[in-house]
Design an enzyme around this catalytic site. Sequence first.
Site, PDB file in Angstrom:
ATOM      1  N   GLU A   1     -21.009  26.984 -38.522  1.00 22.43           N
ATOM      2  CA  GLU A   1     -21.130  28.009 -39.546  1.00 22.43           C
ATOM      3  C   GLU A   1     -21.107  27.280 -40.888  1.00 22.43           C
ATOM      4  OE1 GLU A   1     -18.123  31.059 -39.450  1.00 22.43           O
ATOM      5  OE2 GLU A   1     -18.914  31.961 -41.285  1.00 22.43           O
TER       6      GLU A   1
ATOM      7  N   ARG B   1     -10.602  22.075 -27.791  1.00 24.05           N
ATOM      8  CA  ARG B   1     -10.893  21.555 -29.119  1.00 24.05           C
ATOM      9  C   ARG B   1     -10.033  20.331 -29.393  1.00 24.05           C
ATOM     10  NH1 ARG B   1     -11.419  25.596 -32.473  1.00 24.05           N
ATOM     11  NH2 ARG B   1     -10.905  24.522 -34.382  1.00 24.05           N
TER      12      ARG B   1
ATOM     13  N   LYS C   1     -11.385  24.808 -41.319  1.00 24.31           N
ATOM     14  CA  LYS C   1     -12.127  24.738 -42.578  1.00 24.31           C
ATOM     15  C   LYS C   1     -11.452  25.573 -43.661  1.00 24.31           C
ATOM     16  CE  LYS C   1     -16.003  25.512 -40.282  1.00 24.31           C
ATOM     17  NZ  LYS C   1     -17.406  25.832 -39.966  1.00 24.31           N
TER      18      LYS C   1
HETATM   19  P1  ATP Z   1     -12.839  25.832 -38.028  1.00 23.22           P
HETATM   20  O1  ATP Z   1     -11.887  26.589 -37.184  1.00 23.22           O
HETATM   21  O2  ATP Z   1     -12.403  24.465 -38.378  1.00 23.22           O
HETATM   22  O3  ATP Z   1     -13.312  26.585 -39.211  1.00 23.22           O
HETATM   23  P2  ATP Z   1     -15.049  26.618 -36.489  1.00 23.22           P
HETATM   24  O4  ATP Z   1     -14.909  26.614 -35.022  1.00 23.22           O
HETATM   25  O5  ATP Z   1     -14.965  27.940 -37.161  1.00 23.22           O
HETATM   26  O6  ATP Z   1     -14.071  25.569 -37.096  1.00 23.22           O
HETATM   27  P3  ATP Z   1     -17.846  26.214 -36.528  1.00 23.22           P
HETATM   28  O7  ATP Z   1     -18.680  25.811 -37.658  1.00 23.22           O
HETATM   29  O8  ATP Z   1     -17.958  27.594 -36.010  1.00 23.22           O
HETATM   30  O9  ATP Z   1     -16.356  25.919 -36.949  1.00 23.22           O
HETATM   31  O10 ATP Z   1     -17.963  25.157 -35.341  1.00 23.22           O
HETATM   32  C1  ATP Z   1     -19.160  24.595 -34.894  1.00 23.22           C
HETATM   33  C2  ATP Z   1     -18.910  24.050 -33.513  1.00 23.22           C
HETATM   34  O11 ATP Z   1     -17.913  23.040 -33.559  1.00 23.22           O
HETATM   35  C3  ATP Z   1     -18.412  25.124 -32.584  1.00 23.22           C
HETATM   36  O12 ATP Z   1     -19.091  24.996 -31.350  1.00 23.22           O
HETATM   37  C4  ATP Z   1     -16.955  24.824 -32.446  1.00 23.22           C
HETATM   38  O13 ATP Z   1     -16.466  25.237 -31.195  1.00 23.22           O
HETATM   39  C5  ATP Z   1     -16.907  23.314 -32.620  1.00 23.22           C
HETATM   40  N1  ATP Z   1     -15.597  22.908 -33.115  1.00 23.22           N
HETATM   41  C6  ATP Z   1     -14.975  23.338 -34.221  1.00 23.22           C
HETATM   42  N2  ATP Z   1     -13.758  22.776 -34.342  1.00 23.22           N
HETATM   43  C7  ATP Z   1     -13.615  21.944 -33.284  1.00 23.22           C
HETATM   44  C8  ATP Z   1     -12.570  21.079 -32.823  1.00 23.22           C
HETATM   45  N3  ATP Z   1     -11.433  20.953 -33.500  1.00 23.22           N
HETATM   46  N4  ATP Z   1     -12.778  20.387 -31.688  1.00 23.22           N
HETATM   47  C9  ATP Z   1     -13.935  20.506 -31.018  1.00 23.22           C
HETATM   48  N5  ATP Z   1     -14.938  21.296 -31.384  1.00 23.22           N
HETATM   49  C10 ATP Z   1     -14.791  22.026 -32.492  1.00 23.22           C
HETATM   50 MG    MG Z   2     -16.450  29.431 -36.166  1.00 27.24          MG
END
Ligand code: ATP
Ligand code: MG
Length: 552
Positions: free
Chosen positions: A34, A258, A268
């Site tokens: 995102e 994760r 984020k």
């Molecule tokens: P955050 O919680 O840090 O904002 P998010 O999951 O909302 O992260 P996205 O941009 O939606 O961030 O994530 C893009 C991809 O990266 C998704 O498939 C998500 O599952 C993966 N991802 C995000 N954080 C992690 C992590 N800590 N370990 C592994 N994969 C991750």
């Molecule tokens: Mg997300």
Amino acid sequence: MSEERALNFIEEIVEEDLVAGKNGKRVLTRFPPEPNGYLHIGHAKSICLNFGLALRYGGQTNLRFDDTNPTKEDVEYVDSIKEDVKWLGFNWANELYASDYFDKLYDFAVALIKKGLAYVDDSSAEEIASQKGTPTEPGTPNKYRSRSVEENLQLFADMKAGKYPDGAKVLRAKLDLAAPNMHLRDPLMYRIKHTHHHRTGDKWCIYPMYDFAHGQSDAIEEITHSICTLEFIPHRDLYNWFIEQLDIFPSKQYEFARLNLNYTVMSKRKLLQLVEDKHVDGWDDPRMPTISGLRRRGYTPASIREFCERIGVAKRENMIDVSLLEFCIREDLNKTAWRRMAVLDPIKMVITNYPEGQTETMFSENNPEVEGGEGGRDIPFSRELWIEREDFMEEPPKKFFRLGVGLMARLKSAYIVKCDSFVKDADGNVTEIHCTYIPESKSGNDTSGINVKGTIHWVSVPHAHTAEVRMYDRLFQVEDPSNEDGDFKEYLNPTSLHILPNAYIEADLASAVPGKGYQFIRKGYFTLDKNSNAGKLVFNRTVTLKDGWVKK
Ligand code: ATP
Ligand code: MG
């Protein structure tokens, strides 16, 4: 990537699918960020997994921006994400945006309404929540649930046309209000948001929810293996239900744990707070766990990929020690970084028997880890040198193999010196030490027969350049700041940045190359900061030479 390691569970699934001839033996993954922040090391794990699978099985990976939430998204983030994925060493097959599918998603929603599987609900968010029941009690249908297909079609078209304010209505799937999985209790598909979108502008005032956008986007792209993190397990039934009802490409979702790293935060939202409240110098502050921060800190793409490889892919969450990440960059830089001399906390040495005004050059290899040393450079040597304050002691204890009155040490790549005396200022601080050198002890041509145990680094005073050196430590004082009482920011490490404003570096470092790692001999690995310039050189410490971190 080491080929010998056992397959991870996702690779096992892919291999089974290939053997069974599924998806026409095709592997197509996607990385779906995102664009609401910069990528962090957790994303690197997902990137390495998705792109790594495709590389391993002759497939491809799409970069898909999951841009369905217009209020938090920005083009700056899109650009940084592309830069970071490329920098990590991966190429995507297609750059795609969930927002490009808004028309198709709208048509999908209309199709579900026509099948009697979606309805417009006028309830408020609170009412919807209160009607949902609990895990042990079913929800209660409201009067909107029985609206006719025609009415729903009209109301949904009116929602799209902008007839209603934000929050006035939502589109919901008509699924199962008694489902044990709460996500199946008539989940929201669309909400009204009169907000400008970074790509679609003002065309839309209704936006699809994650659950209605993600799986359908996967299906539109014919993604074969849609990999996400464990918190999406409860969403999987819904993912499958939409795909089945719409009879579209059967993408499948798989979940892995994760990455959690200690002494940092990884969401984020929290990283954005650190940036906005100016606890750090932007998203790419070298203390941040962001890809751009690690890059500015001096991490290499190879070290991050190696880290992701080592932590593996698991089905259960755990906390990874940041020292493993540090280990990976240390290993990499030990093999690749050129050795240089820099004196971080200087004190002057005068070699009293070395002719005034004389200079000679000492040759030293760039990289002793490699056959041939990757060439070398001439280091100017003269009567006055800067040495590290800690390499001299007024009252050296036994087994101190550096300098103190009467003690001898080798100057790296140069001569053996013997310390004769020192000078103090009015406050009692040592300002200068006086030594004599042994002319026959020159490195590479030592006929002195003298054996010394210690070797110290130095920089010639008239040839030295000055630099600011930034020493970084962990950003937080506790292992899991998000899990402590109160605000996570209370646990920031107040000494995570220590600036040495007046270091002396050997002349050659004045032409250091951005993005390259240097080993400051005996001091650690360093790289130029992005704000360094010819007028003011700035180096960031990437990592110490050894893991010396001690729990407080
Ligand atoms: P955050 O919680 O840090 O904002 P998010 O999951 O909302 O992260 P996205 O941009 O939606 O961030 O994530 C893009 C991809 O990266 C998704 O498939 C998500 O599952 C993966 N991802 C995000 N954080 C992690 C992590 N800590 N370990 C592994 N994969 C991750
Ligand atoms: Mg997300």
